[in-house]
Write a protein that holds these residues in place. Structure first.
Motif, PDB file in Angstrom:
ATOM      1  N   LYS A 113       3.184   9.040  -7.615  1.00 31.95           N
ATOM      2  CA  LYS A 113       3.194  10.475  -7.915  1.00 31.95           C
ATOM      3  C   LYS A 113       4.441  10.777  -8.728  1.00 31.95           C
ATOM      4  O   LYS A 113       5.562  10.580  -8.249  1.00 31.95           O
ATOM      5  CB  LYS A 113       3.199  11.288  -6.610  1.00 31.95           C
ATOM      6  N   LYS A 122       3.049   4.494  -0.979  1.00 31.08           N
ATOM      7  CA  LYS A 122       2.989   5.489  -2.045  1.00 31.08           C
ATOM      8  C   LYS A 122       4.407   5.741  -2.565  1.00 31.08           C
ATOM      9  O   LYS A 122       5.358   5.781  -1.779  1.00 31.08           O
ATOM     10  CB  LYS A 122       2.354   6.781  -1.536  1.00 31.08           C
ATOM     11  N   PRO A 158       0.128   0.207  -8.630  1.00 39.93           N
ATOM     12  CA  PRO A 158      -0.925   0.875  -9.410  1.00 39.93           C
ATOM     13  C   PRO A 158      -0.633   2.370  -9.522  1.00 39.93           C
ATOM     14  O   PRO A 158      -0.039   2.965  -8.616  1.00 39.93           O
ATOM     15  CB  PRO A 158      -2.188   0.602  -8.593  1.00 39.93           C
ATOM     16  N   SER A 159      -1.038   2.962 -10.620  1.00 41.00           N
ATOM     17  CA  SER A 159      -0.752   4.378 -10.873  1.00 41.00           C
ATOM     18  C   SER A 159      -1.330   5.280  -9.794  1.00 41.00           C
ATOM     19  O   SER A 159      -0.814   6.373  -9.550  1.00 41.00           O
ATOM     20  CB  SER A 159      -1.280   4.778 -12.250  1.00 41.00           C
ATOM     21  N   SER A 160      -2.404   4.839  -9.133  1.00 43.53           N
ATOM     22  CA  SER A 160      -3.019   5.651  -8.076  1.00 43.53           C
ATOM     23  C   SER A 160      -2.090   5.835  -6.878  1.00 43.53           C
ATOM     24  O   SER A 160      -2.289   6.747  -6.070  1.00 43.53           O
ATOM     25  CB  SER A 160      -4.331   5.018  -7.611  1.00 43.53           C
ATOM     26  N   GLN A 161      -1.099   4.958  -6.750  1.00 39.53           N
ATOM     27  CA  GLN A 161      -0.149   5.049  -5.639  1.00 39.53           C
ATOM     28  C   GLN A 161       1.178   5.671  -6.054  1.00 39.53           C
ATOM     29  O   GLN A 161       2.121   5.688  -5.270  1.00 39.53           O
ATOM     30  CB  GLN A 161       0.109   3.649  -5.050  1.00 39.53           C
ATOM     31  N   PHE A 214      -0.934  14.468  -1.887  1.00 35.40           N
ATOM     32  CA  PHE A 214      -0.745  13.060  -2.247  1.00 35.40           C
ATOM     33  C   PHE A 214      -0.462  12.215  -1.004  1.00 35.40           C
ATOM     34  O   PHE A 214      -0.956  11.093  -0.874  1.00 35.40           O
ATOM     35  CB  PHE A 214       0.396  12.953  -3.253  1.00 35.40           C
ATOM     36  N   ASN A 232       0.812  -1.228   0.000  1.00 34.36           N
ATOM     37  CA  ASN A 232       0.000   0.000   0.000  1.00 34.36           C
ATOM     38  C   ASN A 232       0.839   1.270   0.000  1.00 34.36           C
ATOM     39  O   ASN A 232       0.291   2.378   0.099  1.00 34.36           O
ATOM     40  CB  ASN A 232      -0.928  -0.003   1.210  1.00 34.36           C
TER      41      ASN A 232
END
Length: 301
Positions: free
Chosen positions: A176, A95, A171-174, A197, A93
């Motif tokens: 920046k 980032k 995943p791209s959502s994680q 973010f 999970n």
């Protein structure tokens, strides 16, 4: 014990040191004093500052409940064959923050940084570039370079390939992605975007000093001493610090600072720059697609 939930994973010479410094002062962000532990880059064994999980977790032992974002910055995670997968296995999970720049500028800047750290001994960048094939075969390697792969400027700086691989893991959502050009042009806005973010509040920072500019040693022998101090001296210093109960002595840091000069790099030869652009063209086009932004200006001579 708390563990990191975000990573500044690269790339080198893309203002990661500046972002690390800015985030380190945020009251809700914890970053260890040790920058670039590179624990997860197992393929870069000789380069890693931290090699065991216990040592790594100790870096974060002072993090408290107030620290909503706990992170570290290791700029060769993106380049490493192992690091990103290892980070995912450690915390799926997490980032990931990536800072990227024009690979032509990156390669030239990286060469200067390697000279400063004595990883590189060929002072002319074009000559160093032309040594890549022979160095891949183990020839003309500087004695103090612990990771010969770092001298493969073309592969290190092809960021599109590296980002593509990362996005098959996280995943791209994680993720920046920050472009160096945007960071230098609008540092405050990018910094605020990073805080969003990381899901931490604004801290009201107004000052964004330049950090880690292009530098060189005024005297090479002194520089070599500060960057690669003799092992017996290091052992004595560590014993001295332990006896006195000090976090650090700082003597070598002071010598390094007094011997360092910030100097702009000279312009690249036009024909050589065109050669570099041609080498990186396909990778720039790939990165453009991945970040959904037109980067064609990077291919202008």
């Amino acid at each position: 014990m708390r563990k990191p939930n975000f990573f500044i994973a690269g790339a080198p010479k893309c203002a990661t040191t500046a972002l690390y410094a800015y985030l380190s002062t945020h009251p809700n962000v914890f970053m260890p004093d040790v920058k670039e532990p590179h624990y997860f880059a197992e393929d870069l064994f000789d380069f890693r500052k931290i090699k065991t999980l216990n040592q790594y977790l100790e870096l974060f032992q002072e993090a408290t409940e107030e620290h909503k974002a706990i992170g570290e910055a290791s700029v060769f995670y993106l380049y490493s064959a192992d690091a990103i997968r290892n980070v995912y296995n450690f915390n799926e999970n997490a980032k990931i923050i990536l800072m990227l720049r024009n690979p032509v500028d990156l390669a030239y800047s990286l060469h200067a940084e390697h000279l400063y750290c004595f990883y590189e001994d060929e002072r002319d960048f074009e000559c160093a570039w032309n040594l890549q094939n022979s160095r891949k075969n183990g020839l003309h390697l500087p004695k103090l370079c612990r990771v010969p792969g770092f001298l493969q400027y073309a592969s290190v700086c092809k960021l599109g390939n590296q980002v593509e691989k990362l996005l098959t893991i996280f995943p791209s959502s994680q993720v920046k992605i920050i472009l160096y050009d945007d960071f230098t042009a609008s540092t405050k806005a990018v910094y605020k975007d990073v805080l969003h973010f990381l899901e931490v509040p604004l801290d009201g920072r107004l000052n964004f000093p330049r950090i880690n500019e292009n530098k060189s040693h005024q005297f090479s022998l002194i520089g070599k001493f500060t960057e690669r101090p003799p092992l017996p001296l290091v052992k004595i210093a560590l014993q001295f610090k332990e006896t006195l109960g000090l976090e650090r002595l700082g003597v070598i840091d002071k010598i390094r600072q007094s011997n360092t000069r910030v100097r702009p790099r000279k312009m690249l030869n036009v024909d050589f720059k065109a050669e570099l652009i041609n080498e990186f063209r396909e990778d720039i086009e790939k990165l453009s697609r991945l970040v959904d932004k037109d980067l064609s200006h990077w291919m202008i001579g």
